[in-house]
Design an enzyme around this catalytic site. Structure first.
Site, PDB file in Angstrom:
ATOM      1  N   CYS A 266      -2.614  -4.004   3.346  1.00  0.00           N
ATOM      2  CA  CYS A 266      -3.530  -4.856   4.107  1.00  0.00           C
ATOM      3  C   CYS A 266      -3.621  -4.436   5.573  1.00  0.00           C
ATOM      4  CB  CYS A 266      -3.089  -6.309   3.998  1.00  0.00           C
ATOM      5  SG  CYS A 266      -1.533  -6.639   4.856  1.00  0.00           S
TER       6      CYS A 266
ATOM      7  N   ALA B 126      -0.471  -4.627   7.600  1.00  0.00           N
ATOM      8  CA  ALA B 126       0.430  -3.497   7.337  1.00  0.00           C
ATOM      9  C   ALA B 126       0.027  -2.293   8.190  1.00  0.00           C
ATOM     10  CB  ALA B 126       0.391  -3.115   5.851  1.00  0.00           C
TER      11      ALA B 126
ATOM     12  N   ARG C  53       9.486   1.169   5.894  1.00  0.00           N
ATOM     13  CA  ARG C  53       8.667   2.371   6.077  1.00  0.00           C
ATOM     14  C   ARG C  53       9.470   3.592   6.523  1.00  0.00           C
ATOM     15  NH1 ARG C  53       5.013   3.545  10.223  1.00  0.00           N
ATOM     16  NH2 ARG C  53       3.367   4.990   9.636  1.00  0.00           N
TER      17      ARG C  53
ATOM     18  N   HIS D 254      -5.322  -0.079  11.524  1.00  0.00           N
ATOM     19  CA  HIS D 254      -5.138   1.077  12.416  1.00  0.00           C
ATOM     20  C   HIS D 254      -6.078   0.950  13.605  1.00  0.00           C
ATOM     21  CE1 HIS D 254      -4.272   3.370   8.446  1.00  0.00           C
ATOM     22  NE2 HIS D 254      -3.164   2.845   8.908  1.00  0.00           N
TER      23      HIS D 254
END
Ligand code: CFM
Ligand code: HCA
Length: 541
Positions: A60, A63, A94, A194
């Site tokens: 999503c 994230a 991660r 992002h």
């Protein structure tokens, strides 16, 4: 084992993949499943919403913003505003490693900060609780920066994380507090996150500190997140060649580095998908050109180093780069020579993220392995088709949902690091400034390119092609392995790495050799081996 030479007819494969879908869904998926031709690159549908009900690999917006871009910076306190699960399930998953300068230096990566929203906060609002959390973090740690990340319920109830952040920032005076509206439901995937992260980092961090770092060849490394220690290997190579790293976005980075990034002379971009926005904005405001590099694969590392040296145009740098390549390559070659006879001719499939499904093909080809099918989870058309390869590609197809940040050059600061004429000369030499080739240019004719592959499609692809290795993430890993095919996680590296640079390549070759030549897979009966009447479609008859 299926070699490239006897691949099944790709149009029959595509037909097979979509035949069980309802007509409308089949029509939509058909546009995202493409038969590759590197000479005349076909159009691929990408960055569109997943059909509800289909099991996707995607994550999503939250994230992409909190986990991917901001997560690796060690001295920001990242507070998740939302129910505890959103923070807990993003806690240290991660593998973005970091190396504080001293054991006492600030490092909040191991912490899990959350406002732990309860029903009461959802009903009556959570801003008060958020401000309390910011105050508590400030009192306990006195960090340089605190970032706030909105989760889905925050957007639904309308808490203003930006106003709360500003209030606390003004109150403290010595701590930069800023918020991100990165609710999970925004956009169609991580990609929106992002973009939101890049806008926020650019607006609140880049350019805050004008101290200039010593160095002749200064660059920022964009889109490298130090998964499994990848950035450490790139830093080692830069150091050996005399390249100065000003800031990394954001593997092994600090707030100080990012605030200073505008003093570099070049931005090199590894993962273009997650951070092209930053490259574009820094070029507009500060005149710093960007170029695409790749440090995944030994040949690509050498090529990227030469490209950087060519950009700076300095003979001494070029000589140092050549010397480092000449010293590192024989070690790489020795490992290839040992392993390649065991991996040559084997096949791989890569379905990951928005960059690695392309970059890791280099490492496989160094082992003589062919990628027969690949795709990204959330990339855009340019990541597949390339930029410049096909003119007229829109880069920010997801930006319609995202508040645009208007960036204009500041005449006081704007300092074009290369003149137009110099840039033109570099382009003429074949040095791509602001351009690159996508995944499809590199893949062989008649291989399959599948965007946002569904779980069902992955299973069919494995049954049809029977690849020697499948690369994806944790959600896919055990299902695929139960089919008798080893799965290499290209997100977390299955706790291995680094895989970048010269040393990383050697690590990767050894890990892949261990996986594709492990006799354990022969002990598992795959579903197609168990099937009584063998095939279910004309394709397998
Ligand atoms: Fe870039 Fe990444 Fe990737 Fe990515 Fe990611 Fe990642 Fe990835 Mo997982 S930034 S697009 S959003 S290279 S977290 S470090 S591994 S999906 S291919
Ligand atoms: C994310 C992060 C992820 C997930 C990896 C996986 C990562 O998108 O939320 O599915 O195994 O690299 O950690 O991509």
């Amino acid at each position: 084992m299926q070699s490239y030479k006897n691949l099944p007819d790709p149009s029959l494969v595509r037909e097979d993949l979509i035949q069980k879908y309802p007509t409308k869904v089949a029509k939509k998926r058909n546009k995202s499943i493409v038969i590759n031709d590197p000479e005349t690159i076909p159009e691929v549908q990408a960055n569109v919403r997943t059909v509800p009900g289909i099991i996707t690999q995607r994550g999503c917006c939250y994230a992409g913003c909190k986990g991917v871009v901001l997560g690796p910076t060690r001295d920001i306190v990242n507070i998740v505003h939302g129910p505890i699960g959103c923070s807990f399930y993003a806690w240290l998953t991660r593998r973005n490693q970091t190396r504080p300068e001293t054991p006492e230096a600030e490092n909040y990566i191991t912490y899990c900060f959350s406002t732990d929203m309860q029903e009461e906060n959802v009903v009556f609002g959570g801003e008060k609780k958020l401000k309390q959390a910011i105050q508590e973090a400030y009192d306990l740690f006195h960090p340089k920066a605190i970032a706030i990340f909105s989760t889905c319920p925050v957007g639904l109830i309308g808490d203003d994380v930006h106003a709360a952040s500003k209030e606390m920032r003004d109150k403290f005076g010595d701590c930069n507090v800023f918020g991100f509206s990165c609710e999970g439901y925004r956009g169609v995937s991580q990609s929106a996150g992002h973009h939101i992260a890049n806008n926020g980092v650019f607006k609140h961090m880049v350019g805050r500190n004008n101290a200039v770092k010593e160095g002749k060849f200064k660059l920022n490394l964009l889109g490298e997140y130090n998964i499994g220690g990848d950035a450490f290997e790139i830093e080692r190579i830069f150091e050996r060649t005399g390249i100065t790293l000003v800031a990394s976005f954001s593997g092994n980075s600090t707030v100080g580095q990012i605030e200073n990034a505008h003093t570099a002379d070049l931005n090199v971009i590894l993962c273009h998908r997650s951070i092209n926005y930053m490259g574009e904005m820094m070029e507009t405001k500060y005149g710093i050109p960007w170029m695409k590099v790749n440090f995944v694969g030994a040949e690509s590392t050498a090529k990227s180093l030469r490209k950087i040296a060519e950009y700076f145009g300095d003979e001494e740098l070029k000589a140092r780069v050549e010397a480092v390549i000449a010293e590192e390559m024989p070690k790489v070659k020795a490992v290839i020579d040992e392993i390649r006879p065991r991996t040559e001719g084997k096949t791989a499939m890569l379905f990951v993220g928005g960059s690695r499904a392309h970059h890791y093909q280099d490492l496989f080809s160094e082992l003589g392995m062919t990628t027969v099918a690949a795709g990204y989870e959330f990339a855009h058309r340019d990541d597949y088709e390339g930029r410049h390869v096909l003119p007229g590609i829109k880069i920010d197809a997801d930006s319609k949902n995202i508040e645009e940040l208007k960036v204009t050059a500041d005449p006081e600061l704007y300092n074009p690091r290369k003149s137009e004429a110099e840039l033109e000369a570099l382009k003429e030499k074949g040095l791509e400034i602001n351009g690159y080739e996508g995944m499809m240019k590199q893949m062989l004719k008649k291989t399959l390119v599948v965007d946002d592959v569904s779980h069902y499609e992955s299973e069919r692809l494995i049954e049809i092609y029977k690849p020697d290795i499948f690369c994806a993430g944790i959600k896919e890993k055990y299902v695929v392995q139960k089919m008798g095919v080893p799965l290499k996680q290209l997100h977390s590296y299955d706790y291995g790495g680094p895989y970048t640079g010269f040393e990383g390549a050697q690590n990767f070759y050894r890990d892949i050799d261990r996986m594709v030549n492990n006799p354990v897979w022969k002990l598992i009966k795959a579903p197609w081996q168990k099937a009584e009447n063998g095939s279910s479609t004309a394709l397998e008859a």
